[in-house]
Design an enzyme around this catalytic site. Sequence first.
Site, short mmCIF file in Angstrom:
data_model
loop_
_atom_site.label_atom_id
_atom_site.label_comp_id
_atom_site.label_asym_id
_atom_site.label_seq_id
_atom_site.Cartn_x
_atom_site.Cartn_y
_atom_site.Cartn_z
N ASP A 90 0.85 -1.19 0.00
CA ASP A 90 0.00 0.00 0.00
C ASP A 90 0.89 1.24 0.00
O ASP A 90 2.02 1.20 -0.49
CB ASP A 90 -0.95 -0.03 1.21
CG ASP A 90 -2.31 0.57 0.89
OD1 ASP A 90 -2.36 1.76 0.54
OD2 ASP A 90 -3.32 -0.15 0.98
N SER A 103 -11.17 -0.70 -1.28
CA SER A 103 -9.90 -0.66 -0.54
C SER A 103 -10.13 -0.87 0.94
O SER A 103 -9.24 -1.35 1.65
CB SER A 103 -9.21 0.69 -0.75
OG SER A 103 -8.57 0.74 -2.00
N HIS A 155 -3.84 6.37 2.88
CA HIS A 155 -4.51 5.14 2.46
C HIS A 155 -3.93 3.90 3.14
O HIS A 155 -4.66 3.03 3.63
CB HIS A 155 -4.41 5.03 0.94
CG HIS A 155 -5.25 3.97 0.32
ND1 HIS A 155 -4.79 2.69 0.09
CD2 HIS A 155 -6.52 4.00 -0.14
CE1 HIS A 155 -5.73 1.98 -0.48
NE2 HIS A 155 -6.80 2.74 -0.65
#
Length: 1414
Positions: free
Chosen positions: A164, A600, A238
């Site tokens: 990620d 996600s 994220h």
Amino acid sequence: MKNICSFLIVILSGLFALGKAEIYIATVEGEPVTSYKGGIDGFLATAVESDSDEKIDVTSELVTSYAHHLEKKHDMLLGMLFERGTYKKLYSYRHLINGFAVHISPEQAEILRRAPGVKSVDRDWKVRKLTTHTPQFLGLPTGVWPTGGGFDRAGEDIVIGFVDSGIYPHHPSFSTHNTEPYGPVPKYRGKCEVDPNTKKDYCNGKIIGAQHFAEAAKMAGAFNAEIDFDSPLDGDGHGSHTAAIAAGNNGIPVRMHGFEFGRASGMAPRARIAVYKALYRLFGGFVADVVAAIDQAVHDGVDILNLSVGPNSPPATTKTTFLNPFDATLLSAVKAGVFVAQAAGNGGPFPKTLLSYSPWIASVGAAVDDRRYKNHLTLGNGKILAGLGLSPATHANRTFTLVAANDVMLDSSVARYSPGDCQKPEVLNKNLVEGNILLCGYSFNFVIGTASIQKVSQTAKSLGAIGFVLVVENASPGTKFDPVPVGIPGILISDVSKSMELIHYYNISTPRDWTGRVKSFKAVGSIGDGLKPILHKSAPQVALFSARGPNIKDYTFEDADLLKPDILAPGSLIWAAWAPNGTDEANYVGEGFAMISGTSMAAPHIAGIAALLKQKHPHWSPAAIKSALMTTSTTLDRAERPLQAQRYSGSDTLALVPATPFDCGSGHVSPRAALDPGLVFDAVTRTVTNVAQEETYVITARMAPAVAIETSPPAMTLRPGASREFSVTLTVRSVTGSYSFGEVLLKGSRGHKVRIPVVAMGYNRSYTASSAVAPFHSLSLIFSYIKMISDGVVLTAPLSLEGEDSDGNYRAPNVLKRILSLLNSVRPGSDLTGFQLPPMFNLPKSQLQCYGESVYCNSSDILSKFAKQETSLERFTSVIAWSISTVRPLMFGVAPYNPVIGETHHVSRGTLNVLLEQVSHHPPVTALHATDEKENMEIIWCHCPLPKFYGTNIETEVQGKRQLKLLDRNETYIMNSPKLVIRFFPMPSVDWLGNVTIKCQETGLEAELNYRGNSFLPRPSVHRSIKGKIFMSSSPKTMYVVDGHWDRTVTVKDVFTEKVTVIYNAKEAISGLKTPIVNDPKGILPSESTLVWAEVSKSILQKCWAKAKEAKTSIEERQRELAREAKLKGESWIPKHFTISHSKETGWDCLPNQKLVSHHPPVTALHATDEKENIEIIWCHCPLPKFYGTNIETEVQGKRQLKLLDRNETYIMNSPKLVIRFFPMPSVDWLGNVTIKCQETGLEAELNYRGNSFLPRPSVHRSIKGKIFMSSSPKTMYVVDGHWDRTVTVKDVFSGKVTVIYNAKEAISGLKTPIVNDPKGILPSESTLVWAEVSKNILQKCWAKAKEAKTSIEERQREHAREAKLNGESWIPKHFTTSHSKETGWDCLPNQKFVPPAPIIVPPVESHDGGGRS
């Protein structure tokens, strides 16, 4: 040979620039560490058996030596192929796949691809980023965590790897301050990188590994160390968010703006976190880096791998989506014992939007859980408007004045700062805002992330407002509105109809003066409390954005026989940790937590739950874990009703429909049931293994009526650990053309339920799978759009006024989503000149055809009218009308092919002949030349389209000069083209915009036109409108005002008399246009656009995207191959039909190499009769000259017949080609094959006319070789030999006798000039009379007089044609009836049986013996 090569390059040369280095991923022969079973001397096997619990020991000598061996082979291969310094290897992949990532040029990539031992070479492609309440919603605290020792043991010693954007290690969700110390995990061998600033590593026991991968990003020039951080630190947010969802600490308070929104926890709060950063803030990531990260994670020993990442679009370089290096790496990871969860993608609710393709991993869709946040605005008139706002309420029992931002600007000059979206407090009047509720507009800046609700809140707070209301006046379908936590009362009114109610109330309550300025603010309202969530029983639901199946085979989007997504998990409005410097969500910049949505967020839910299963069942394989999750998932919501999926009803209304497996896969995850599934599948076959106590299972199945389903056996009993197969049989009852859904249910005697979704489509046996899936109306579609396919040429309906509707018939579904997916990795401002569209985004025609159609396809004859106008002003307005007619409506989502260099397009319409050629590829330049001998007009265009991407739209500036010449009046009109603008938001559209100037230097007239269209909000009065003026170049004073709409009517208004005249009517000019037809198949050039792209166009019309892609790739590959060959030979391509030039001042320009564009085809008929000999001759001649650089070849098409009427014998023959050479010596030759047949006698001859090629060869020059034989037998009877300018003989092959059959000296020497025998019998159309003056002057070498006479003849011809047209007459041959067919070519039939004696006769020729011969 050089000329031939050049010509080939003209036809099909490369589409891509050569030389620019890029990143490629190569795979080579030989097994990687995870699957190597021995066979190489000196290296023992490193793979472990698939059914073994043993893991590969990557630290062992066996593994390290074999891995080093593979890397050494990679280096040797590159070293042998390329010079040092011309390439850079970025990674060696040794554990999961055998290959490497390398930075090389496309030419080097081609060399590598052809090297022995190389399996594949793929150009690197980009990837992108695709919870306080969810543990309770999933039942973890009461039903799952206690089985593993409670939350403080949930996931103990299980390592979850996250590929990620990194991690923010100082967040409380990853802290070890208030937890029991973490011990070592011997199985994990990963490392912790050191922070370059603090010199401390990123690990703390909870975080057990932290590494980053950016070699490909750096080499591509996308990496910025200051923004992206050259370390595992999360610069986006994220990565921290996904890690916290899966494995964040339990009970972490979520506080923002002074409010607490609950306590956060990961699914497996005691699991360890291993960070593999390969995604970055601005550009996403590159597959080469992601593959390296996955390879390292598996090498390090992770148990679970979370991938909240996916490709921007299906990989274009592999035949199958899941056989690219990325998905092959995932397969090896699963083989190595690692469970992989990947986000399915966020392209929903449209079908085929999945970006997770691999059968061996869990592709996770997103669900909406039972928690919803709502708020409301109460108006002074009593109306209550629903909205979104995670905010406190205004003071109870009070209303506050509403003030709109646009009404409280400091002054009008600040309007350029878009004050309405409330992002800049400094442009608003604090005195008018303070103590009131500020009304703001939801502009497009919010959609693209340059404006945020958080900033609105900050603006309102700084101005002393009580609160704010954000009003959505226009929303594109798919715009997602999420509640955002703010510190003051605030609400977003997302329903456009409710927004209109608010605006109406505000307007009628706000008095204004005559200038529009507010006199006083009288509208009032209050904002409700939005902090408390509402729990719904209609949960879970498939989230609107969650990607949908069916899965796809490849870039053509054809269905794959693989059900995806696999499973659903919560993914909407998920609270979790955030990096303070994260920028992924504009509303959470600087915050410690964020509530965001996406698949996600769903994937780490599954990763965390998989960790819990791995903890309880440490010996389960990834397949067993996936099976347990899927077969126990639920298809019912909390109210025990079937799951529903969010969809659109109509254009943009949200609706709920029953969910299918293409929406939710097997169903929504049920963690408690997954811990004890009863049975698991541990292979691809229908073999189940009992992982519980002995149990008897009854097997039942149900299916939609179109397909019958049966299972066998009906029941089975399995002891602990036992395995058993069962079969499922599907039978087609009716072919519906759509999918049928059902399930197989295994119900155990101890309460276990194992459910397997089934999806099937029935086909007729005579159909292949692909043809059965295709819509049944496709045949009528083809007949409706292919007007003619002749000799491989595909011609389609021209772009017309009706084109907007028709183009959609061959447009791929969900085109907006797919286009945005294609452009996801493209930076705003990027030049898209070399951007290649897949065929599903193409019109079935090239740019050349589109340009040409705008000239030769018109309903009304605008050009003829233009030529007939008497005054210069009338002619000028006609030119304006013609210029407008070249603008055609275009359909969003489809574009023509990028032409290949040398591609041509040649079409005639009446006396107008149009020729186009692609004269340059980089940059792309198209030249057009059109001539009309009747109207004596010439058109020369030079087009150079330069498209650029600007985030929300693509603007194409069409550079180059356009000229229209009226030769009789010596007037040249010069003009430019408007810009083509493709918008994605707020509504998809295509517009022609910008300024166009038209000038005539000879008359001094000039026009300025402005093409206008919608900006943000639709405005019918502005859409496709034209405003402008006509004036004299010497004076700016307006003479005429131009006004109207280019798709309707355009008028000019005389500013002095105010008389209004319609100069253009789109319905008359560009509607009902006819598709061109092929008149002469043999005259089609090999470079003709409709021929070059025929196979691609045909496949697009049939919606066979796979065939279209294959055909398009073939054209591009041939183009590249020819370009490579030319480069190796040092050759450069030169246009055949044009000379082009470019300067900084004037831009691109082109000059035609020929004065006139030829019409296809010129046909001449001949009839001769001899009553004495009873002979008849009929010829039909169609000469087609072509220029080949050093020579001109004229193929003479048409039939020649000689009839011997007494004997009833007809001899049919053709003509040789006429070849005019310029080099090395000027010459004229007859060359090629001639066939002569007599059907009645069966005799046939084949003759070959030969001549000099490059060097003179007297023996060959003007020679004839051939044979005579019977048509029924190829056996030669006579051999023909000789020279047509000397003698020709035939030799009997049996007797050897040679006979002279032709003597040129006797036949064609001493010929006499014909004489006029009867002057009164000469017809006015007699050729020798028509051209008499020209011929006389040529004989006298008076070239100027000859030219003048010739021009006079041509002008009289045009005048006659004009008169005939005005009288509605069309010309018909007097003496012949002509015909043409694809099989026989041109033919003619005389209208009279005998040709009468002519007034011109040939005098007798003196023979060599003194006698006369005629």
